[in-house]
Structure formats: C-alpha cells, structure tokens
Design a protein around this motif. Sequence first.
Motif, short mmCIF file in Angstrom:
data_model
loop_
_atom_site.label_atom_id
_atom_site.label_comp_id
_atom_site.label_asym_id
_atom_site.label_seq_id
_atom_site.Cartn_x
_atom_site.Cartn_y
_atom_site.Cartn_z
N PHE A 1 20.58 -2.03 14.59
CA PHE A 1 21.45 -2.08 15.71
C PHE A 1 21.24 -0.50 16.32
O PHE A 1 21.21 -0.57 17.66
CB PHE A 1 22.69 -2.62 15.59
N THR A 2 21.28 0.38 15.55
CA THR A 2 21.06 1.73 16.21
C THR A 2 19.58 2.11 16.88
O THR A 2 19.63 2.52 17.76
CB THR A 2 21.33 2.78 15.14
N VAL A 3 18.48 1.23 16.29
CA VAL A 3 17.21 1.42 16.90
C VAL A 3 17.50 0.62 18.29
O VAL A 3 16.68 1.21 19.08
CB VAL A 3 16.36 0.88 15.92
N ILE A 4 18.25 -0.52 18.32
CA ILE A 4 17.96 -1.07 19.57
C ILE A 4 18.90 -0.25 20.49
O ILE A 4 18.57 -0.43 21.80
CB ILE A 4 18.68 -2.51 19.26
N MET A 5 20.40 0.00 20.13
CA MET A 5 21.09 0.36 21.11
C MET A 5 20.85 2.09 21.29
O MET A 5 21.29 2.80 22.23
CB MET A 5 22.86 0.38 20.49
N GLY A 6 20.29 2.74 20.58
CA GLY A 6 20.05 3.95 20.36
C GLY A 6 21.14 4.94 20.03
O GLY A 6 21.20 5.90 20.26
N ASN A 7 22.34 4.37 19.32
CA ASN A 7 23.52 5.04 19.35
C ASN A 7 24.07 4.49 18.11
O ASN A 7 24.65 3.13 17.99
CB ASN A 7 24.21 5.06 20.60
N ALA A 8 24.41 5.02 16.93
CA ALA A 8 25.13 4.64 15.92
C ALA A 8 26.39 4.13 16.12
O ALA A 8 27.02 3.54 15.64
CB ALA A 8 25.09 5.65 14.60
N PHE A 9 27.09 5.13 17.09
CA PHE A 9 28.46 4.72 17.39
C PHE A 9 28.65 3.56 18.02
O PHE A 9 29.65 2.83 18.00
CB PHE A 9 29.24 6.03 18.18
N ALA A 10 27.56 3.06 18.84
CA ALA A 10 27.65 1.65 19.46
C ALA A 10 27.47 0.60 18.33
O ALA A 10 28.19 -0.32 18.48
CB ALA A 10 26.42 1.66 20.44
N ALA A 11 26.54 0.73 17.33
CA ALA A 11 26.18 -0.13 16.18
C ALA A 11 27.29 -0.24 15.31
O ALA A 11 27.72 -1.22 14.88
CB ALA A 11 25.05 0.43 15.52
N PHE A 12 28.03 0.76 15.02
CA PHE A 12 29.12 0.79 13.88
C PHE A 12 30.36 -0.34 14.32
O PHE A 12 30.66 -0.99 13.26
CB PHE A 12 29.83 2.02 13.87
N LEU B 1 26.45 7.01 8.72
CA LEU B 1 25.11 8.15 8.26
C LEU B 1 23.84 7.27 8.06
O LEU B 1 22.91 7.65 8.38
CB LEU B 1 25.44 8.73 6.84
N THR B 2 24.07 6.05 7.53
CA THR B 2 22.79 5.39 7.49
C THR B 2 22.38 4.83 8.95
O THR B 2 21.21 4.61 9.24
CB THR B 2 23.28 3.98 6.75
N GLY B 3 23.24 4.46 9.78
CA GLY B 3 22.90 4.15 11.25
C GLY B 3 22.13 5.34 11.84
O GLY B 3 21.37 5.25 12.74
N TYR B 4 22.57 6.77 11.54
CA TYR B 4 21.72 7.97 11.96
C TYR B 4 20.32 7.85 11.81
O TYR B 4 19.42 8.50 12.21
CB TYR B 4 22.49 9.15 11.42
N CYS B 5 19.82 7.20 10.58
CA CYS B 5 18.46 7.17 10.13
C CYS B 5 17.83 6.26 11.24
O CYS B 5 16.71 6.64 11.61
CB CYS B 5 18.50 6.21 8.88
N PRO C 1 13.27 5.72 20.64
CA PRO C 1 13.21 6.40 21.79
C PRO C 1 14.57 5.92 22.48
O PRO C 1 14.73 6.81 23.37
CB PRO C 1 11.98 5.65 22.34
N MET C 2 15.32 5.02 22.09
CA MET C 2 16.67 4.50 22.85
C MET C 2 17.59 5.66 22.71
O MET C 2 18.17 5.84 23.42
CB MET C 2 16.93 3.28 22.33
N ALA C 3 17.39 6.53 21.57
CA ALA C 3 18.34 7.52 21.45
C ALA C 3 17.58 9.02 21.97
O ALA C 3 17.15 9.78 21.68
CB ALA C 3 18.39 8.10 19.86
N ALA C 4 17.68 8.64 23.64
CA ALA C 4 17.04 9.74 24.47
C ALA C 4 17.45 11.19 24.44
O ALA C 4 16.60 11.98 24.41
CB ALA C 4 17.05 9.25 26.01
#
Length: 322
Positions: free
Chosen positions: A225-236, A265-269, A275-278
């Motif tokens: 979800f972090t890869v899709i959204m680009g943001n671990a805070f959004a996936a959490f 922290l796993t989401g940060y991986c 590239p979504m984490a612009a």
Amino acid sequence: MLRTEHFYWFLGALLLYAGWCNLRQRRFAHAAFWGVLAALFGAGDAVLRATEAGNALPSQLAGCGVIALGLLATRMRREHIAEAPEAQRRASAQRLGHKLFVPALLIPLLTVLVVMFGGDLAIGGAPLFGDGSLTLIGLSIAGLVSAVVALAMIRGAPLTAAAEGRRLLDAMGWAALLPLVLATLGGVFAASGVGEAIAAIVSSLIPADQRLAVVLAYGLGMVLFTVIMGNAFAAFPVMTAGVGLPLLIQQHGADPAILGAIGMLTGYCGTLMTPMAANFNLVPAALLELDDPNAVIRAQFPTAIPLLLVNLVLMYWLAFSF
C-alpha cells in the motif's frame, strides 16, 4: 490568535508568486497550475464554512479546481531554472560550514516546543493559538522562523526565500502535490471501509489463526500500500484497521505499540521503492538533474529489501514477547 488557515493563506501567497513568475516567462501551464493551487489553499477555509452552511457551490468549484490541476499537470515540463553560479555556491558553503544545518534542525525543534507548550501560551488571557492542529501550527511557525534564520545567515533579501521556493516548486512540478494527495487518499480509504474489505480478503486467502501468516500479510501489505500510495502514513490506517487491529492485536494478542512502530517502519521500506513517494525519490533526481529519474530508487533497493526482512522478523519476535 494564530490559526492554521493563516499559514494556508501565506502558502497561497507563495504559490501565487510562483504562478506570477511563470506567467512573466510565458510558461502558461505552470502559471495556471500554481495559480489554481494558490486559490484552493487561500479559499479552503471559506469553502469549508460555506459547505457546512449548506452551500455546495464553493465545494463544487473547488472540485473543478482539482480536476483542472490534473489536466494542467499533463502540460507541465521540467526545465532547468537558473541558479547562482557554482563558484558562488561553493564559496558560500565553505563560509557557512556546518551552520547550514541550523535552519533545518530548527524546524523539528520548534515544532516540538509548540506542540508541548503552545496550548498553555496566552496573550491578555486569550490563547495564542486557535483551534486546529498544534502540530501543523508549530510546523508552520518553525518553517517561517527557519527561513528568517537562513536569510540572516546568508545575508539575503527577504524575496530570496520566495524566489528559491519558486525555483524548487518548478523543479518538482506537479509531483510536489503527491504527498498531500496521497495522504488524503489514505484517509478516504480508511473512512470508506477499505480496511474492513482488506480484512475480509486476508481472512479468506490466508489461515487467520496462523500468527506468522498474518504477520506476513500485515507487513507485506504495508509495503504494497505504501508503494501504491507513496506514503506510509496513508497506508498505516488502512492496513492497521484491516489486519493489524482485528487479527494481530485482538485475535493474537500483539502489543499495539510495538506492532505499530515496526509496522510503520516496514511501510517505509515501500517508500524507498516507489516513484509515488515523490518528495523522497523524484525530487532529488529532479534537483540534481539526473538523466535517470529513478536513479534514487535503484540506489535504495539494496537497503529496502534487507530492511524489510529484518522488520518482519522483529515484528514476529517482539510484538508477541511482552
């Protein structure tokens, strides 16, 4: 009394300045993009009040503005923006040395101070800070103070900060909005019940009574979800509401604090690999004018994969040991 919208108005003024500079250079798509965004930031509070009063027109106009941003983004092109000569920049860096880090370090320090003590500050019996997030207000104040300190250190004119901010915005282009949009998307997903849908899918695909299987589903789901959204805070919130809370915490008794910390922290991986984490992965490539826009991601992969495996092991070991 300082409120969050005061800083949104200030940000809107900076965006309007960026639009004006682009208009003067006949870069019309860029000018319109920053101009529309400036209007959305500046009028956001008025739109909210009108919506709460039952007037839907302002919110509909704001929606049209968001659609316009999407259309204008397709017309924006990254171009080299002139900056100070390299010799001048090197001389300035050598003169300032490690003092260059002072403005950057002031931002988290002042933000924490406002969050800790801002609620107790008052002038003439009236609270200094109005309703709204103290974290956002503190971050805004810290950014302004840090800009003033940076200008004092380099002996620059006040307009220097706005000019450099505009240069950074044009270097990033539409990607500057990705963190904001993707974080909002996470809230929308959580509010619309995506977490419950994920819980149902996970329960049907894996043996929910197997602790290891659920840990893998939660950790890998955070990454995906972090890869899709680009943001671990959004996936959490999505993954924690769907898998972490009902399956790991309530069913298997995982420690919420440990699970949440290692899960984030796993989401940060995933942040390192998308590239979504612009702001992390595309902006450095743009500022350095690298030929490969994904060069930063390629360099981070060898770190992301081992870190992901270590996090999964730690999650399984520590979350159920206390």
